[in-house]
Structure formats: structure tokens, C-alpha cells
Design a protein around this motif. Structure first.
Motif, short mmCIF file in Angstrom:
data_model
loop_
_atom_site.label_atom_id
_atom_site.label_comp_id
_atom_site.label_asym_id
_atom_site.label_seq_id
_atom_site.Cartn_x
_atom_site.Cartn_y
_atom_site.Cartn_z
N MET A 93 -31.81 8.88 2.04
CA MET A 93 -31.11 7.63 1.81
C MET A 93 -29.64 7.83 2.18
N PRO A 94 -29.04 6.83 2.88
CA PRO A 94 -27.63 6.98 3.27
C PRO A 94 -26.71 6.91 2.05
N ASP A 95 -25.58 7.62 2.15
CA ASP A 95 -24.62 7.57 1.05
C ASP A 95 -23.73 6.33 1.20
N SER A 96 -22.89 6.10 0.21
CA SER A 96 -22.08 4.88 0.19
C SER A 96 -21.11 4.79 1.36
N LYS A 97 -20.61 5.94 1.84
CA LYS A 97 -19.70 5.91 2.99
C LYS A 97 -20.42 5.45 4.26
N GLU A 98 -21.67 5.91 4.42
CA GLU A 98 -22.45 5.49 5.58
C GLU A 98 -22.77 4.00 5.51
N ILE A 99 -23.09 3.54 4.34
CA ILE A 99 -23.39 2.12 4.16
C ILE A 99 -22.14 1.28 4.43
N ALA A 100 -21.00 1.70 3.89
CA ALA A 100 -19.74 0.98 4.11
C ALA A 100 -19.41 0.93 5.60
N ALA A 101 -19.61 2.04 6.30
CA ALA A 101 -19.34 2.08 7.74
C ALA A 101 -20.27 1.14 8.50
N ALA A 102 -21.52 1.07 8.10
CA ALA A 102 -22.48 0.17 8.75
C ALA A 102 -22.10 -1.29 8.52
N ILE A 103 -21.65 -1.61 7.30
CA ILE A 103 -21.22 -2.97 6.99
C ILE A 103 -19.99 -3.34 7.81
N GLN A 104 -19.02 -2.45 7.87
CA GLN A 104 -17.81 -2.72 8.66
C GLN A 104 -18.14 -2.91 10.12
N GLN A 105 -19.02 -2.09 10.65
CA GLN A 105 -19.41 -2.21 12.05
C GLN A 105 -20.11 -3.54 12.32
N ALA A 106 -21.01 -3.93 11.44
CA ALA A 106 -21.72 -5.20 11.61
C ALA A 106 -20.76 -6.38 11.54
N CYS A 107 -19.80 -6.32 10.64
CA CYS A 107 -18.80 -7.39 10.53
C CYS A 107 -17.96 -7.48 11.80
N GLN A 108 -17.52 -6.34 12.30
CA GLN A 108 -16.69 -6.32 13.50
C GLN A 108 -17.45 -6.83 14.71
#
Length: 82
Positions: free
Chosen positions: A1-16
Motif C-alpha cells: 500500500m502506498p504511503d501518505s507522501k506517495e498518495i499526496a504526490a499522486a493527488i498533486q500530479q492529477a490536479c496539475q
């Protein structure tokens, strides 16, 4: 399972990629999740309480005609009621 930093990075990338903020992304993910793999259920909204709430929301949103956010919500609710 991805950690919170990986999830945050994925969210930021999707938003951008989409030019959206995190709230818009969350809303769109929720909408897509409700559609399932084949889109919105052709039977539409079956719950009477949900249908009533959507009707009420549409009526309230009519007070804000011309605001893009209100128009977007109105169109989304109309699709769900169809």
C-alpha cells in the motif's frame, strides 16, 4: 500500500494535469466512482430521498443562475435525475 507522501504526490500530479484544485478532483473521483465501469446507471437515481434532495438542490441553484459552479452542479444533478 502506498504511503501518505506517495498518495499526496499522486493527488498533486492529477490536479496539475487537469488544472483542478483538490476539491474538484475529489468531487470528480466521487462522481466517477458512483458511475462504475459502464457510466451512470440507465435507471437513474432510484432513491426517493436522493431524488427529492436533487430536485431541491436544482431549485436552490436556480437562484444562482450565471455562476459557473452553480451551472456545473445543476447539470450534474440533471444527469443524475435523467
Amino acid at each position: 500500500m502506498p504511503d501518505s507522501k506517495e498518495i499526496a504526490a499522486a493527488i498533486q500530479q492529477a490536479c496539475q494535469q487537469r488544472g483542478w484544485g483538490p476539491s474538484k478532483l475529489a468531487r470528480e473521483v466521487g462522481i466517477a466512482e458512483g458511475r462504475g465501469p459502464h457510466g451512470v446507471d440507465p435507471g437513474g437515481v432510484r432513491s426517493v430521498k436522493v431524488r427529492t434532495a436533487l430536485d431541491d438542490m436544482c431549485t436552490r441553484l436556480n437562484r444562482y443562475a450565471g455562476l459557473p459552479e452553480a451551472d456545473e452542479l445543476r447539470h450534474t444533478s440533471a444527469r443524475l435525475l435523467a
